[in-house]
Enzyme design. Structure first.
Site, PDB file in Angstrom:
ATOM      1  N   SER A   6      16.455  -7.417 -10.771  1.00 30.83           N
ATOM      2  CA  SER A   6      15.191  -6.723 -11.035  1.00 30.83           C
ATOM      3  C   SER A   6      14.064  -7.738 -11.122  1.00 30.83           C
ATOM      4  O   SER A   6      14.074  -8.610 -11.994  1.00 30.83           O
ATOM      5  CB  SER A   6      15.283  -5.950 -12.354  1.00 30.83           C
ATOM      6  N   HIS A  31      15.775  -4.963  -6.851  1.00 31.36           N
ATOM      7  CA  HIS A  31      15.445  -3.799  -7.683  1.00 31.36           C
ATOM      8  C   HIS A  31      13.987  -3.897  -8.138  1.00 31.36           C
ATOM      9  O   HIS A  31      13.568  -4.908  -8.713  1.00 31.36           O
ATOM     10  CB  HIS A  31      16.395  -3.782  -8.881  1.00 31.36           C
ATOM     11  N   ASP A  33      11.127  -2.159 -10.426  1.00 30.47           N
ATOM     12  CA  ASP A  33      10.946  -1.258 -11.563  1.00 30.47           C
ATOM     13  C   ASP A  33       9.496  -0.791 -11.665  1.00 30.47           C
ATOM     14  O   ASP A  33       8.606  -1.545 -12.063  1.00 30.47           O
ATOM     15  CB  ASP A  33      11.366  -1.962 -12.854  1.00 30.47           C
ATOM     16  N   MET A  35       6.747   1.535 -13.393  1.00 29.06           N
ATOM     17  CA  MET A  35       6.496   2.235 -14.669  1.00 29.06           C
ATOM     18  C   MET A  35       5.027   2.633 -14.761  1.00 29.06           C
ATOM     19  O   MET A  35       4.151   1.870 -14.354  1.00 29.06           O
ATOM     20  CB  MET A  35       6.835   1.319 -15.851  1.00 29.06           C
ATOM     21  N   HIS A  64      12.978   1.894  -8.320  1.00 26.68           N
ATOM     22  CA  HIS A  64      13.303   2.740  -9.477  1.00 26.68           C
ATOM     23  C   HIS A  64      12.012   3.278 -10.078  1.00 26.68           C
ATOM     24  O   HIS A  64      11.262   2.539 -10.715  1.00 26.68           O
ATOM     25  CB  HIS A  64      14.086   1.859 -10.478  1.00 26.68           C
ATOM     26  N   MET A  66      10.100   5.031 -12.679  1.00 29.27           N
ATOM     27  CA  MET A  66      10.064   5.528 -14.060  1.00 29.27           C
ATOM     28  C   MET A  66       8.674   6.092 -14.283  1.00 29.27           C
ATOM     29  O   MET A  66       7.849   5.537 -15.022  1.00 29.27           O
ATOM     30  CB  MET A  66      10.390   4.381 -15.031  1.00 29.27           C
ATOM     31  N   MET A 135      21.437   4.763 -16.830  1.00 22.80           N
ATOM     32  CA  MET A 135      20.646   3.837 -17.646  1.00 22.80           C
ATOM     33  C   MET A 135      21.477   3.399 -18.856  1.00 22.80           C
ATOM     34  O   MET A 135      21.970   4.229 -19.615  1.00 22.80           O
ATOM     35  CB  MET A 135      19.354   4.502 -18.131  1.00 22.80           C
ATOM     36  N   ASP A 173      22.005   0.177 -15.051  1.00 19.64           N
ATOM     37  CA  ASP A 173      20.700  -0.493 -15.166  1.00 19.64           C
ATOM     38  C   ASP A 173      20.328  -0.715 -16.624  1.00 19.64           C
ATOM     39  O   ASP A 173      20.065   0.244 -17.357  1.00 19.64           O
ATOM     40  CB  ASP A 173      19.638   0.364 -14.468  1.00 19.64           C
TER      41      ASP A 173
END
Ligand code: DX5
Ligand code: ZN
Length: 218
Positions: A6, A31, A33, A35, A64, A66, A135, A173
Site C-alpha cells: 500500500s 494497492h 488507498d 479515502m 481500494h 474508502m 478488512m 487488508d
C-alpha cells in the site's frame, strides 16, 4: 500468494521511486488507498495521484475506494488506470449495480468488508466478484494492529468462495506483517496488503516485500 504494497505508507515526494522499490522486491500489485474524509476519518489519494502511480509501474493497480457513494467516481478511477476497483459494501446502496458498472468500465470488481460487517452482507454478490477484501483493521489509517478475529472470518470467507467454485482473490487488508503473514495465508487468503510492513522496513520497500514473502512461505 500475492503481495500488494500500500503506497499510503510511502514517501509521496518520491512516489515513482517508492513504487519501483516495491516492484523490484517482487510486489505483485500496487494497492492504492483512496479515502474521502466521510466514509473514513482521513483524506488521502484521488484520481490524479492514482494516474501518477499508473505512469510509474506496469503492475496491476489495486484501487481500494474508502469513499461514500463510490459510483460517482468509478469512471474517474478507471480512467486513471485502475486494474481492480474495490468498493465497500457499507458504502453502496445498490452493490450489484455498482459491481456491474465496474465491469462495464473494463475493470475487475472487488468488494471490501469492514470488521463489524458480517460476511452474509456480500454473499449474494460473491459470484460476480474478482476480489473479496476482508478488512483486518477499521479503515482510515495505515499502521494499525491486525484484529485477531479476522483469522476466523477469513476461514469462513474461504469456505464460502470454495463452496461456490469462485476464483476470486481473497485479500486481507490492515496490520499484516512478518509476524502474522504465515497464519493469515494459512486461512486461505491469497493476497496480502501491506503498508507499514513494506514502507516502514528499515532497509527499504524492496526488502520489506522480500521479508513478507519469506515470512509467508516459511
Ligand atoms: C486501511 C487501508 C490499508 C492500510 C494498510 O485503511 O485500507 O490498506 O493502509 O496499511 P498497514 O499495512 O500499515 O495496516
Ligand atoms: Zn486498503
Amino acid at each position: 500468494m500475492k503481495i500488494a504494497p500500500s503506497i499510503l505508507s510511502c514517501d509521496f515526494s518520491r512516489l515513482a521511486d517508492e513504487i519501483a522499490a516495491a516492484e523490484s522486491g517482487g510486489a505483485d500489485w500496487i494497492h492504492v488507498d483512496v479515502m474521502d474524509g466521510h466514509f473514513v476519518p482521513n483524506i488521502t489519494i484521488g484520481p490524479v495521484i492514482t494516474a501518477g502511480a499508473r505512469r510509474a509501474t506496469t503492475l496491476p493497480l489495486d484501487v481500494h475506494l474508502m469513499i461514500e457513494s463510490p459510483d460517482r467516481y468509478l469512471e474517474a478511477f478507471a480512467d486513471a488506470g485502475a486494474d481492480l476497483l474495490t468498493v465497500h459494501v457499507e458504502a453502496c446502496r445498490h452493490l450489484h449495480r455498482t459491481i456491474e458498472r465496474i465491469r462495464e468500465l473494463g475493470v475487475r470488481p472487488g468488494v471490501a468488508v469492514n470488521p463489524a460487517t458480517p460476511l452474509e452482507a456480500v454473499r449474494e454478490v460473491l459470484p460476480s466478484l474478482d476480489l473479496l477484501v476482508i478488512m483486518s483493521v477499521n479503515p482510515g489509517f495505515g499502521g494499525q494492529s491486525y484484529i485477531p478475529a479476522t483469522f476466523d472470518k477469513l476461514r469462513r470467507a474461504r469456505a464460502l468462495l470454495d463452496a461456490m467454485g469462485s476464483h476470486a482473490e481473497l485479500e486481507v487488508d490492515g496490520g499484516v506483517d512478518v509476524k502474522n503473514a504465515a497464519k493469515v495465508l494459512a486461512t486461505g487468503a491469497t493476497v496480502l496488503v501491506a503498508g507499514s510492513a513494506v514502507y516502514g522496513h528499515p532497509e527499504g520497500a524492496a526488502a520489506g516485500v522480500r521479508a513478507l514473502r519469506h515470512a509467508g512461505t516459511s
